[in-house]
Scaffold this motif. Structure first.
Motif, PDB file in Angstrom:
ATOM      1  N   ALA A 283       0.878  -1.112   0.591  1.00 49.32           N
ATOM      2  CA  ALA A 283       0.385  -0.172   0.080  1.00 49.32           C
ATOM      3  C   ALA A 283       1.161   1.492  -0.088  1.00 49.32           C
ATOM      4  CB  ALA A 283      -1.496   0.234   1.006  1.00 49.32           C
ATOM      5  N   LEU A 284       0.310   2.561  -1.124  1.00 46.74           N
ATOM      6  CA  LEU A 284       1.205   3.807  -0.815  1.00 46.74           C
ATOM      7  C   LEU A 284       0.665   4.671   0.703  1.00 46.74           C
ATOM      8  CD1 LEU A 284       0.825   4.714  -4.229  1.00 46.74           C
ATOM      9  CD2 LEU A 284       3.209   4.139  -3.526  1.00 46.74           C
ATOM     10  N   ASP A 285       1.427   3.912   2.323  1.00 46.83           N
ATOM     11  CA  ASP A 285       1.060   4.426   3.498  1.00 46.83           C
ATOM     12  C   ASP A 285       1.542   5.411   3.415  1.00 46.83           C
ATOM     13  OD1 ASP A 285      -0.560   5.224   5.379  1.00 46.83           O
ATOM     14  OD2 ASP A 285       0.687   3.117   6.281  1.00 46.83           O
ATOM     15  N   ASN A 286       0.890   7.152   3.729  1.00 46.46           N
ATOM     16  CA  ASN A 286       1.665   7.650   4.008  1.00 46.46           C
ATOM     17  C   ASN A 286       1.716   7.977   5.769  1.00 46.46           C
ATOM     18  OD1 ASN A 286       2.481   8.713   1.807  1.00 46.46           O
ATOM     19  ND2 ASN A 286       0.499   9.630   1.478  1.00 46.46           N
ATOM     20  N   SER A 287       1.284   6.836   6.320  1.00 52.68           N
ATOM     21  CA  SER A 287       0.620   7.850   7.829  1.00 52.68           C
ATOM     22  C   SER A 287       2.046   7.540   8.687  1.00 52.68           C
ATOM     23  CB  SER A 287      -0.418   6.639   8.429  1.00 52.68           C
ATOM     24  OG  SER A 287      -0.041   5.535   8.303  1.00 52.68           O
ATOM     25  N   ASP A 288       2.221   7.572   9.672  1.00 48.83           N
ATOM     26  CA  ASP A 288       3.253   7.307  10.134  1.00 48.83           C
ATOM     27  C   ASP A 288       3.559   5.984  10.796  1.00 48.83           C
ATOM     28  OD1 ASP A 288       3.870  10.341  10.642  1.00 48.83           O
ATOM     29  OD2 ASP A 288       2.922  10.960  12.681  1.00 48.83           O
ATOM     30  N   GLU A 289       2.833   5.175  11.086  1.00 49.29           N
ATOM     31  CA  GLU A 289       2.647   3.193  11.496  1.00 49.29           C
ATOM     32  C   GLU A 289       2.463   3.347  10.236  1.00 49.29           C
ATOM     33  OE1 GLU A 289       1.688   0.562  14.880  1.00 49.29           O
ATOM     34  OE2 GLU A 289       0.149   2.790  14.609  1.00 49.29           O
ATOM     35  N   LYS A 290       4.010   2.720   9.727  1.00 56.15           N
ATOM     36  CA  LYS A 290       3.314   1.888   8.464  1.00 56.15           C
ATOM     37  C   LYS A 290       3.191   0.688   8.377  1.00 56.15           C
ATOM     38  CE  LYS A 290       5.535   6.007   5.223  1.00 56.15           C
ATOM     39  NZ  LYS A 290       6.574   5.782   4.637  1.00 56.15           N
ATOM     40  N   LEU A 291       3.440  -0.370   9.634  1.00 52.95           N
ATOM     41  CA  LEU A 291       4.057  -1.365   9.930  1.00 52.95           C
ATOM     42  C   LEU A 291       4.452  -2.575   8.743  1.00 52.95           C
ATOM     43  CD1 LEU A 291       0.348  -1.804  11.656  1.00 52.95           C
ATOM     44  CD2 LEU A 291       2.267  -1.906  12.320  1.00 52.95           C
ATOM     45  N   ASN A 292       3.789  -3.027   7.958  1.00 57.93           N
ATOM     46  CA  ASN A 292       4.585  -3.634   6.630  1.00 57.93           C
ATOM     47  C   ASN A 292       3.976  -3.429   5.735  1.00 57.93           C
ATOM     48  OD1 ASN A 292       2.266  -5.016   6.983  1.00 57.93           O
ATOM     49  ND2 ASN A 292       3.614  -7.213   7.635  1.00 57.93           N
ATOM     50  N   TYR A 293       3.336  -2.606   5.605  1.00 53.07           N
ATOM     51  CA  TYR A 293       2.659  -2.161   3.725  1.00 53.07           C
ATOM     52  C   TYR A 293       3.943  -1.811   3.117  1.00 53.07           C
ATOM     53  CZ  TYR A 293      -2.125  -2.532   6.582  1.00 53.07           C
ATOM     54  OH  TYR A 293      -2.790  -3.084   6.888  1.00 53.07           O
ATOM     55  N   ASP A 294       5.056  -1.379   3.453  1.00 48.36           N
ATOM     56  CA  ASP A 294       5.558  -1.316   2.667  1.00 48.36           C
ATOM     57  C   ASP A 294       6.743  -2.005   1.850  1.00 48.36           C
ATOM     58  OD1 ASP A 294       7.110  -1.900   4.689  1.00 48.36           O
ATOM     59  OD2 ASP A 294       8.964   0.037   4.975  1.00 48.36           O
TER      60      ASP A 294
ATOM     61  N   ILE B 140       2.614 -10.258  12.261  1.00 49.76           N
ATOM     62  CA  ILE B 140       1.668  -9.780  13.517  1.00 49.76           C
ATOM     63  C   ILE B 140       1.667 -10.718  13.871  1.00 49.76           C
ATOM     64  CG2 ILE B 140      -0.035  -8.220  14.743  1.00 49.76           C
ATOM     65  CD1 ILE B 140       0.553  -6.626  12.530  1.00 49.76           C
ATOM     66  N   GLY B 141       1.338 -12.008  15.109  1.00 45.99           N
ATOM     67  CA  GLY B 141       1.025 -12.725  15.821  1.00 45.99           C
ATOM     68  C   GLY B 141       1.390 -13.839  15.213  1.00 45.99           C
TER      69      GLY B 141
ATOM     70  N   CYS C 192      -5.382 -26.011   8.375  1.00 46.81           N
ATOM     71  CA  CYS C 192      -4.507 -24.872   8.325  1.00 46.81           C
ATOM     72  C   CYS C 192      -5.186 -24.400   9.708  1.00 46.81           C
ATOM     73  CB  CYS C 192      -4.869 -23.871   7.402  1.00 46.81           C
ATOM     74  SG  CYS C 192      -4.190 -24.376   5.662  1.00 46.81           S
ATOM     75  N   ALA C 193      -3.942 -22.781  10.657  1.00 44.88           N
ATOM     76  CA  ALA C 193      -3.623 -22.694  12.095  1.00 44.88           C
ATOM     77  C   ALA C 193      -4.759 -21.774  11.298  1.00 44.88           C
ATOM     78  CB  ALA C 193      -2.230 -21.965  12.009  1.00 44.88           C
ATOM     79  N   ASP C 194      -5.027 -20.710  12.607  1.00 44.14           N
ATOM     80  CA  ASP C 194      -5.686 -19.031  11.986  1.00 44.14           C
ATOM     81  C   ASP C 194      -4.801 -17.615  11.190  1.00 44.14           C
ATOM     82  OD1 ASP C 194      -7.803 -18.053  12.164  1.00 44.14           O
ATOM     83  OD2 ASP C 194      -8.499 -18.419  14.147  1.00 44.14           O
ATOM     84  N   GLY C 195      -5.284 -17.168  10.473  1.00 44.08           N
ATOM     85  CA  GLY C 195      -4.546 -16.624   9.726  1.00 44.08           C
ATOM     86  C   GLY C 195      -3.301 -16.935   8.935  1.00 44.08           C
ATOM     87  N   CYS C 196      -4.132 -17.803   8.781  1.00 42.42           N
ATOM     88  CA  CYS C 196      -3.464 -18.695   7.219  1.00 42.42           C
ATOM     89  C   CYS C 196      -3.152 -17.842   5.641  1.00 42.42           C
ATOM     90  CB  CYS C 196      -2.697 -19.800   7.365  1.00 42.42           C
ATOM     91  SG  CYS C 196      -4.605 -20.180   6.828  1.00 42.42           S
ATOM     92  N   CYS C 197      -4.106 -16.883   5.388  1.00 39.64           N
ATOM     93  CA  CYS C 197      -4.210 -16.804   4.581  1.00 39.64           C
ATOM     94  C   CYS C 197      -4.380 -15.092   4.649  1.00 39.64           C
ATOM     95  CB  CYS C 197      -5.397 -17.108   3.814  1.00 39.64           C
ATOM     96  SG  CYS C 197      -6.958 -17.359   4.719  1.00 39.64           S
TER      97      CYS C 197
ATOM     98  N   ASP D 217      -5.224 -12.684   7.592  1.00 36.88           N
ATOM     99  CA  ASP D 217      -4.024 -12.994   8.429  1.00 36.88           C
ATOM    100  C   ASP D 217      -4.004 -12.523   9.813  1.00 36.88           C
ATOM    101  OD1 ASP D 217      -3.836 -10.076   8.050  1.00 36.88           O
ATOM    102  OD2 ASP D 217      -2.477 -10.363   7.181  1.00 36.88           O
ATOM    103  N   ARG D 218      -5.002 -12.492  10.164  1.00 35.24           N
ATOM    104  CA  ARG D 218      -5.849 -11.999  12.161  1.00 35.24           C
ATOM    105  C   ARG D 218      -6.550 -13.300  12.526  1.00 35.24           C
ATOM    106  NH1 ARG D 218      -3.773  -7.122  13.636  1.00 35.24           N
ATOM    107  NH2 ARG D 218      -4.323  -6.913  15.246  1.00 35.24           N
ATOM    108  N   ARG D 219      -6.076 -13.248  13.700  1.00 37.12           N
ATOM    109  CA  ARG D 219      -7.352 -14.339  14.869  1.00 37.12           C
ATOM    110  C   ARG D 219      -9.088 -13.793  13.986  1.00 37.12           C
ATOM    111  NH1 ARG D 219      -7.554 -14.986  20.462  1.00 37.12           N
ATOM    112  NH2 ARG D 219      -9.997 -17.123  20.885  1.00 37.12           N
ATOM    113  N   MET D 220      -9.615 -14.912  12.977  1.00 38.63           N
ATOM    114  CA  MET D 220     -11.529 -14.840  12.758  1.00 38.63           C
ATOM    115  C   MET D 220     -11.648 -15.972  12.876  1.00 38.63           C
ATOM    116  SD  MET D 220     -12.400 -12.079  11.745  1.00 38.63           S
ATOM    117  CE  MET D 220     -13.210 -12.735  10.509  1.00 38.63           C
ATOM    118  N   GLY D 221     -11.662 -17.080  13.257  1.00 43.16           N
ATOM    119  CA  GLY D 221     -11.410 -18.165  13.539  1.00 43.16           C
ATOM    120  C   GLY D 221     -11.851 -19.020  11.539  1.00 43.16           C
ATOM    121  N   VAL D 222     -11.034 -18.825  11.280  1.00 43.01           N
ATOM    122  CA  VAL D 222     -10.639 -19.262   9.990  1.00 43.01           C
ATOM    123  C   VAL D 222      -9.634 -20.753  10.620  1.00 43.01           C
ATOM    124  CG1 VAL D 222     -11.594 -17.585   8.403  1.00 43.01           C
ATOM    125  CG2 VAL D 222      -8.958 -18.297   8.833  1.00 43.01           C
ATOM    126  N   TYR D 223      -9.404 -21.492  11.330  1.00 41.89           N
ATOM    127  CA  TYR D 223      -8.707 -22.336  11.331  1.00 41.89           C
ATOM    128  C   TYR D 223      -9.531 -23.509  11.253  1.00 41.89           C
ATOM    129  CZ  TYR D 223     -11.455 -22.658  15.750  1.00 41.89           C
ATOM    130  OH  TYR D 223     -12.447 -23.170  15.711  1.00 41.89           O
TER     131      TYR D 223
END
Length: 483
Positions: A130-141, A217-218, A275-280, A283-289
């Motif tokens: 993502a073209l993220d201009n926020s201070d907290e870019k996390l791993n979008y770059d 994350i996670g 698969c475990a949760d968040g595998c696709c 990618d966060r815990r959403m009950g898709v395990y």
């Protein structure tokens, strides 16, 4: 069924989906016969979708009308043949002549896409998430495997194949790296979730840094990355008409390593992947395990692509035999147990429980009381879909968009099921799409269920992010992967 109530001249991607949905099997397909077709680089192929006249495309056929036009001789192995389109390469820094959509937004989208290009030692190797201009870019770059695929398809249709080739080769090199999370070493075939380019200003040297889940994350595992890589390699081969990249020893080995992970024998009693949760993408815990529909559909499509890409040598033949057997079992399992329409819903409502026999009807011991209230209003008279998950005593009735769309594209869904999925989208347009891009899943979970399923995840509150929201949402407003 009528056409979708939208302006089709501004929706080329939907027309592509409709055209692809028409290329389905008319009867149970013998996967082993897909290998009988000759593999030559210069074969006269049927006109591709984007080579047909725009007049033909502008007719706006509905999925039902398109399905009636499928010749009875269409076969599962021909799916990607129908979208083959070798086109002259254009300069990577020039928008070129894309005629798929004359809308001004197309030019703007290409500008944004080119701004997101990532270069490694002077060569384009992908696009950032993502073209993220926020201070907290996390791993979008970073360049994500799954996020680059829609960009790669756009580049291939535009005749700009070098960036896709560079991406495939660089990520393949990353696969061979030693992968450790704490003191545990990951399997050799695991593909990274993402990578970034690190520039050392002192040495004036660039290196690639991959994330296999150890920084995520996670600490979620990127199960889908290997599948997307195989699918993209197949798309590159069909778009260029050149199989030399796929036939390279390193590419053949990379595919075999990925396949070794998902075709290995274990304690599984089903052909689906556990698969475990968040595998696709979620990618966060959403009950898709368990056995999420997105992973199963990608697994199916990757197997079909690998069936066409693997060389018929000693090692390749062994995998081909295993793939053919798995495809037969997987297609039967998904079409039989994951499919839900009004008839099947009524059957589940009347299920008997605690059946102990090989003749049991309720094979997974699904409790009828687990049927959610919303499902009875959501299910149309004409329509159906693949549910989110099926495992012992559990059926996740949520609608997941990507898994169902991939099921159509890969022909995991039968022609009738493909039409039913599109019927459901049309019937529930307001719920699934409305004024926003298509929702990742539906409906959103909330209140006590949200606390239990997500662990009180503040990013997955109802109707946001993966929980019934649209991607991109406020998290990444410039993300290029918008449906």
């Amino acid at each position: 069924m009528s056409s979708f109530p939208i302006d089709r001249s501004h929706n080329g991607s939907l027309k592509c989906l409709e055209a692809l949905s028409s290329v389905s099997e008319k009867e149970e397909f013998d996967f082993s016969k897909a290998l009988d077709r000759p593999r030559a680089l210069n074969i006269e192929r049927q006109r591709s979708f984007d080579e047909r006249s725009m007049n033909e495309l502008s007719l706006g056929f509905s999925p039902r009308q398109l399905a009636t036009k499928v010749d009875s001789s269409s076969r599962l192995g021909d799916l990607l043949d129908h979208v083959h389109s070798p086109r002259p390469k254009s300069d990577i820094n020039t928008p070129g002549s894309v005629t798929l959509d004359p809308h001004p937004l197309t030019s703007e989208a290409w500008e944004e896409l080119r701004r997101s290009l990532v270069y490694f030692r002077g060569q384009p190797v992908g696009t950032i998430a993502a073209l993220d201009n926020s201070d907290e870019k996390l791993n979008y770059d970073q360049v994500f495997i799954r996020d680059f695929v829609p960009s790669a398809l756009a580049f291939l249709m535009h005749g700009e194949t070098d960036i896709v080739k560079n991406f495939l080769l660089k990520t393949l090199r990353l696969q061979s790296w030693e992968k450790k999370i704490d003191r545990f070493q990951l399997a050799e075939g695991v593909m990274p979730a993402s990578f970034k380019v690190f520039h050392d200003p002192v040495r004036n040297h660039e290196t690639l840094i991959a994330d296999f889940g150890e920084s995520a994350i996670g600490r979620v595992a990127p199960v889908d990355s290997g599948f997307w890589w195989i699918i993209l390699l197949r798309a590159y081969t069909k778009a260029t008409g050149d199989s030399s990249l796929a036939e390279r020893p390193e590419c053949q080995k990379g595919m075999r390593l990925i396949l070794s992970l998902c075709l290995s024998e274990g304690f599984d009693t089903f052909p689906t992947l556990l698969c475990a949760d968040g595998c696709c993408m979620i990618d966060r815990r959403m009950g898709v395990y368990g056995y999420p529909i997105e992973i199963q559909a990608l697994f199916f499509m990757a197997l079909r692509c690998a069936l066409q890409l693997l060389k018929q040598d000693m090692e390749g033949k062994e995998f081909v035999e295993r793939i053919v057997k798995r495809l037969h079992a997987l297609s039967y399992h998904m079409r039989s147990y994951f499919w839900l329409d009004l008839k099947q819903l009524n059957d589940v409502y009347r299920f008997k429980t605690e059946e102990y026999s090989h003749t049991a009807v309720n094979k997974f011991n699904v409790i009828p009381d687990s049927l959610p209230d919303w499902i009875f209003d959501f299910m149309p008279h004409h329509g159906g879909y693949f549910v989110g998950n099926v495992s012992p005593a559990r059926m996740d009735f949520r609608w997941f968009c990507l898994g169902n769309c991939i099921a159509i594209l890969s022909c995991m869904a039968t022609p009738e099921q493909s039409i039913a999925i599109m019927d459901l989208i049309e019937s529930r347009w307001e719920e699934l799409i409305g004024e926003m891009p298509v929702k990742v899943c539906y409906p959103a979970i909330e209140n006590h269920e949200w606390r239990l399923v997500t662990g009180c995840d503040p990013k997955n509150t109802r109707w946001s992010y993966h929980n019934g929201g649209s991607w991109p949402d406020w998290e990444a407003p410039n993300c290029k992967a918008c449906p």
